[in-house]
Design a protein around this motif. Structure first.
Motif: not given
Lengths: 118, 452
Positions: B196, B224, B254, B256, B259, B266-267, B269, B291, B433, B441, B446
């Protein structure tokens, strides 16, 4: 509306299909880059699938999607076993519902990643 | 000629909110002045207990200016105005209530009052302060219903009463009943973890980056999702808007945050979008991945309004909106976002589009339909121009293919994008996810924080 389920075909599956007489029903999408078969699903079976699997949905084409991977694997097995693309294929899958649900429960935790060339 | 050129818009509200203290000595002094300290907790689903939101993401997005002109947790009168007219007390339009909510027990333990300064820790480290101006009680269920509208009050676009199947409704329903309102200030900026860190372009940095790249016009692509080739064509073709020439840049921003099950991690995406420029499908000189921290509310037209605000604050001139923008289920009309940006939605406070009301937005909408494969043209084609029967790119069809371990053909997913999906699949043991991913997560987040 007519419903169906898509069975994707890679080289491995193509080999298993040989001799079933289903080769002539193979459809090609995306400029021939994707091979697939469409299995017929009637209204009653569609309702059963949606009731059994809460993630399942019908997309705008009438395709039933988002069922567990275990369901899709068994769908292919039944196609080969029954040498058919008719509703009896999904009936055969639903006959193994308990087994599929057990595998699906494990699937929500882990799915083996494919080996691809780096 | 100059009249034809579109200039980078000012931030929403006229100036960028920046409430981040980088100087550690100053930060330590401020931290010492706190009357009480509170460890930020994730918001847990009111029934299942699974994390659905973390208010730290809102604090980050407010303090770095993504949500300008919002400066903190809203006061009661402001929440009421937002729910009624989608406007802040300073008149600027804004779609959602943003509040710092705590339980009655926590409120009693803290013993704070208006005028007090509350220190907020994250992962046990000092993170931010909240200068409390007001304390009030809310009814989370009422807040959840009022936030998204209903078929009686908003008949233009709301088709179905909201319920617990809607993840945004669940977020508000899961809020704690006491609100501490006031301005936030970050006193210990968190450090983003890879991957990120390289996508963190808060509004000031994004504007500087656009300037450096010579991007006067920039179109934003909200995402997303991992990009399939339909998304790639959407970006390429939407960028043909602009003024006397196509947009100079495409910003992928994106979202974050927490989800839905079945979304990609997310990683994956962010790195998958990066692969689009890294491998030349769109030149890196024209394409930038970034992001924003936000636990999506999936409020379709309301979410699109927030997206417009975020991207205007980042310096974008245009924003692409598709069908079912930021939507889930059939709560809203499929074209609710496009209705908002072309006609307005009077019951939500918009008798005209958000760009045509006082204290509205300057970013220009680019409403798009969809791209799919045309076997006759033998290429990706736009639904409104191609006259042939096309093969639709359904996201769920593609997810099914991925889950079965079948590599999608390169005409629908670039091989480098698929490799990114598999890379993170190996990392998490799952391509999408799932509950395990969400719980981990939300525990790890993040970001990390250093000692103050």
């Amino acid at each position: 509306m007519a419903y169906f389920m898509v069975v994707l075909l890679d080289d491995n599956r193509m080999a298993k299909l040989r001799g079933t007489g289903l080769e002539e029903h193979i459809k090609y999408m995306f400029g021939g880059e994707l091979r697939l078969l469409e299995v017929e699903v009637n209204e009653e079976l569609k309702d059963k699938i949606l009731a059994e699997f809460e993630t399942a949905r019908v997309d705008s084409r009438g395709a039933i999607t988002d069922v567990p991977v275990a369901f899709m694997r068994e769908l292919f097995n039944q196609v080969v076993e029954k040498k058919s693309l008719g509703p009896e294929v999904v009936e055969g899958v639903l006959a193994k519902i308990a087994e599929i649900k057990e595998m699906a429960a494990k699937e929500s935790e882990y799915l083996p990643p494919p080996e691809i060339q780096e | 000629m100059s009249g034809l050129l579109i200039e980078r818009p000012l931030p929403h509200g006229g100036r960028l909110v920046e409430r981040v203290i980088e100087d550690k000595a100053v930060a330590r002094k401020i931290w010492k002045s706190c009357n009480a300290v509170y460890e930020i907790k994730p918001t847990l689903h009111y029934e299942t207990g699974v994390p659905v939101r973390n208010v730290y993401r809102e604090i980050m997005s407010i303090c770095y200016g993504f949500f300008s002109p919002v400066e903190g947790s809203m006061k009661q009168a402001e929440v009421e105005r937002v729910l009624k007219e989608r406007r802040l007390l300073n008149e600027w339009i804004f779609p959602y209530p943003l509040i710092f909510d705590i339980s009655k027990d926590d409120l009693n333990k803290l013993g704070v009052e208006p005028g007090d300064r509350l220190g907020l820790t994250l992962k046990g480290k000092p993170f931010a302060i909240l200068d409390i101006e007001e304390i009030y009680e809310i009814d989370p269920e009422e807040l959840a219903y009022k936030t998204f509208g209903d078929p009686e009050t908003n008949p233009e676009v709301v088709q179905q009463k909201f319920d617990k199947k809607h993840p945004g409704w669940v977020i508000y329903r899961s809020h704690q009943p006491w609100v501490l309102a006031g301005k936030y200030t970050i006193i210990n900026p968190p450090k983003f973890k890879p991957p990120f860190d390289r996508f963190w372009f808060p509004p000031r940095k994004a504007r500087e980056e656009f300037e450096k790249r010579g991007w006067r016009t920039v179109i934003n692509h909200q995402t997303r999702n991992v990009p399939h080739v339909g998304h790639e064509f959407l970006m390429k073709c939407a960028a043909f808007t602009g003024d006397v020439e196509p947009c100079h840049g495409i910003l992928v921003n994106a979202v974050i945050g927490v989800k839905r099950r079945g979304d990609y991690p997310d990683e994956a995406i962010v790195e998958a979008h990066e692969a689009v420029n890294k491998y030349g499908y769109i030149k890196p000189e024209r394409h930038l991945v970034s992001i924003v921290l936000w636990d999506m509310r999936y409020g379709n037209p309301l979410e699109s309004l927030l997206h417009g605000i975020i991207r205007q604050n980042m310096g974008c001139t245009h924003h692409m909106f598709g069908r079912d923008h930021a939507a889930v289920g059939e709560y809203y009309d499929k074209f609710a976002t496009q209705i908002l940006w072309t006609k307005g939605i009077p019951s939500f406070g918009f008798p005209a589009p958000p760009t045509d009301v006082p204290y509205g937005l300057k970013i220009r909408p680019q409403n798009m339909r969809e791209f799919s494969y045309c076997p006759t043209c033998k290429e990706m084609a736009y639904s409104e121009t191609c006259g042939h029967k096309r093969e639709k790119l359904s996201g769920s069809f593609l997810r099914g293919m991925v889950a079965e371990g079948v590599q999608p053909p390169s005409i629908i997913m670039r091989p480098e994008v698929y490799k990114v999906v598999v890379k993170w699949w190996k990392q998490f043991g799952y391509p999408f996810c799932n509950e395990k991913y969400v719980i981990n997560k939300e525990k790890e987040l993040e970001v990390d924080l250093e000692d103050l």
